[in-house]
Design a protein around this motif. Structure first.
Motif, PDB file in Angstrom:
ATOM      1  N   UNK A 248      -7.283  -8.127  -5.404  1.00 55.25           N
ATOM      2  CA  UNK A 248      -5.985  -7.700  -5.937  1.00 55.25           C
ATOM      3  C   UNK A 248      -4.893  -8.675  -5.492  1.00 55.25           C
ATOM      4  N   UNK A 249      -4.844  -8.961  -4.205  1.00 59.11           N
ATOM      5  CA  UNK A 249      -3.800  -9.835  -3.660  1.00 59.11           C
ATOM      6  C   UNK A 249      -3.886 -11.249  -4.240  1.00 59.11           C
TER       7      UNK A 249
ATOM      8  N   UNK B  63      -2.703 -11.157  -7.914  1.00 56.21           N
ATOM      9  CA  UNK B  63      -1.264 -10.921  -8.024  1.00 56.21           C
ATOM     10  C   UNK B  63      -0.481 -12.160  -7.578  1.00 56.21           C
ATOM     11  N   UNK B  64      -0.992 -12.855  -6.583  1.00 57.56           N
ATOM     12  CA  UNK B  64      -0.344 -14.091  -6.146  1.00 57.56           C
ATOM     13  C   UNK B  64      -0.446 -15.156  -7.242  1.00 57.56           C
ATOM     14  N   UNK B  65      -1.611 -15.258  -7.868  1.00 56.71           N
ATOM     15  CA  UNK B  65      -1.781 -16.211  -8.982  1.00 56.71           C
ATOM     16  C   UNK B  65      -0.844 -15.854 -10.131  1.00 56.71           C
ATOM     17  N   UNK B  66      -0.711 -14.576 -10.408  1.00 58.02           N
ATOM     18  CA  UNK B  66       0.178 -14.118 -11.477  1.00 58.02           C
ATOM     19  C   UNK B  66       1.625 -14.491 -11.156  1.00 58.02           C
ATOM     20  N   UNK B  67       2.055 -14.269  -9.932  1.00 57.26           N
ATOM     21  CA  UNK B  67       3.436 -14.562  -9.531  1.00 57.26           C
ATOM     22  C   UNK B  67       3.702 -16.071  -9.532  1.00 57.26           C
ATOM     23  N   UNK B  68       2.795 -16.816  -8.909  1.00 56.78           N
ATOM     24  CA  UNK B  68       3.011 -18.264  -8.820  1.00 56.78           C
ATOM     25  C   UNK B  68       2.916 -18.917 -10.199  1.00 56.78           C
ATOM     26  N   UNK B  69       1.879 -18.587 -10.955  1.00 53.94           N
ATOM     27  CA  UNK B  69       1.708 -19.196 -12.271  1.00 53.94           C
ATOM     28  C   UNK B  69       2.676 -18.677 -13.308  1.00 53.94           C
ATOM     29  N   UNK B  70       2.831 -17.347 -13.344  1.00 53.47           N
ATOM     30  CA  UNK B  70       3.632 -16.725 -14.394  1.00 53.47           C
ATOM     31  C   UNK B  70       5.121 -16.753 -14.159  1.00 53.47           C
TER      32      UNK B  70
ATOM     33  N   UNK C  59      -7.312  -3.556 -11.735  1.00 54.01           N
ATOM     34  CA  UNK C  59      -8.599  -2.888 -11.544  1.00 54.01           C
ATOM     35  C   UNK C  59      -9.175  -3.149 -10.157  1.00 54.01           C
ATOM     36  N   UNK C  60      -8.857  -4.289  -9.572  1.00 54.89           N
ATOM     37  CA  UNK C  60      -9.268  -4.547  -8.187  1.00 54.89           C
ATOM     38  C   UNK C  60      -8.593  -3.557  -7.245  1.00 54.89           C
ATOM     39  N   UNK C  61      -7.320  -3.293  -7.477  1.00 46.36           N
ATOM     40  CA  UNK C  61      -6.609  -2.311  -6.646  1.00 46.36           C
ATOM     41  C   UNK C  61      -7.207  -0.920  -6.823  1.00 46.36           C
ATOM     42  N   UNK C  62      -7.553  -0.584  -8.052  1.00 42.97           N
ATOM     43  CA  UNK C  62      -8.161   0.727  -8.312  1.00 42.97           C
ATOM     44  C   UNK C  62      -9.492   0.887  -7.578  1.00 42.97           C
TER      45      UNK C  62
ATOM     46  N   UNK D 110       0.770  -1.239   0.000  1.00 44.31           N
ATOM     47  CA  UNK D 110       0.000   0.000   0.000  1.00 44.31           C
ATOM     48  C   UNK D 110       0.799   1.285   0.000  1.00 44.31           C
ATOM     49  N   UNK D 111       2.111   1.203   0.105  1.00 40.01           N
ATOM     50  CA  UNK D 111       2.927   2.415   0.106  1.00 40.01           C
ATOM     51  C   UNK D 111       3.029   2.967  -1.321  1.00 40.01           C
ATOM     52  N   UNK D 112       3.491   4.186  -1.444  1.00 35.85           N
ATOM     53  CA  UNK D 112       3.654   4.772  -2.778  1.00 35.85           C
ATOM     54  C   UNK D 112       4.670   3.966  -3.590  1.00 35.85           C
ATOM     55  N   UNK D 113       5.710   3.423  -2.911  1.00 36.44           N
ATOM     56  CA  UNK D 113       6.717   2.628  -3.613  1.00 36.44           C
ATOM     57  C   UNK D 113       6.127   1.300  -4.097  1.00 36.44           C
ATOM     58  N   UNK D 114       5.291   0.682  -3.259  1.00 35.26           N
ATOM     59  CA  UNK D 114       4.623  -0.555  -3.653  1.00 35.26           C
ATOM     60  C   UNK D 114       3.760  -0.314  -4.898  1.00 35.26           C
ATOM     61  N   UNK D 115       3.034   0.771  -4.896  1.00 35.95           N
ATOM     62  CA  UNK D 115       2.161   1.090  -6.030  1.00 35.95           C
ATOM     63  C   UNK D 115       2.969   1.372  -7.295  1.00 35.95           C
ATOM     64  N   UNK D 116       4.052   2.121  -7.163  1.00 38.59           N
ATOM     65  CA  UNK D 116       4.891   2.456  -8.318  1.00 38.59           C
ATOM     66  C   UNK D 116       5.567   1.211  -8.895  1.00 38.59           C
TER      67      UNK D 116
END
Length: 127
Positions: free
Chosen positions: A96-97, A100-107, A86-89, A30-36
């Motif tokens: 969102x989580x 993103x976890x599915x994307x990281x684990x699968x991708x 879009x979930x984060x938005x 949730x930090x600005x760095x995480x978002x960027x």
């Protein structure tokens, strides 16, 4: 397009995505760095997925003489990435989580594990 060029482009996008994705999973959310950095990670993963769709399957059965089982993970990335964004938005942190976890684990984790198996180019380069 030249297969070896696609491999280099793929590695140029997935290696920094692996580093960023790992950091994003471990760092404070949730930090600005995480978002960027999350936006950079997502773009890198989408680029990676698009590149892999251009790469013909080299091992195993193919569909249409081009697509293999690993291409399904590219489709997972192309689906879960935008859904997570879009979930984060919307402020839906849970969706969102999960995406993103599915994307990281699968991708990254699963696809990377398959890429390192005997008979694959990356395996021959590294081992």
């Amino acid at each position: 397009m030249n297969y070896l060029l696609l491999v280099y482009l793929h590695l140029a996008s997935v290696l920094p995505a692996f580093v960023l994705g790992t950091w994003l999973l471990l760092a404070r959310k949730g930090t600005w760095l995480h978002k960027l950095l999350g936006r950079f990670y997502l773009v890198l993963m989408l680029i990676t997925a698009l590149i892999t769709l251009l790469m013909p399957a080299q091992v195993g059965p193919t569909l249409l003489g081009h697509f293999g089982w690993l291409h399904l993970l590219s489709l997972l990335v192309l689906y879960s990435g935008p859904v997570a964004y879009f979930a984060a938005q919307r402020g839906d942190v849970k969706e969102h989580a999960l995406n993103m976890l599915a994307l990281y684990i699968g991708g990254i984790i699963i696809a990377g594990s398959f890429a390192l198996m005997p008979g694959r180019l990356l395996h021959s380069w590294l081992f």
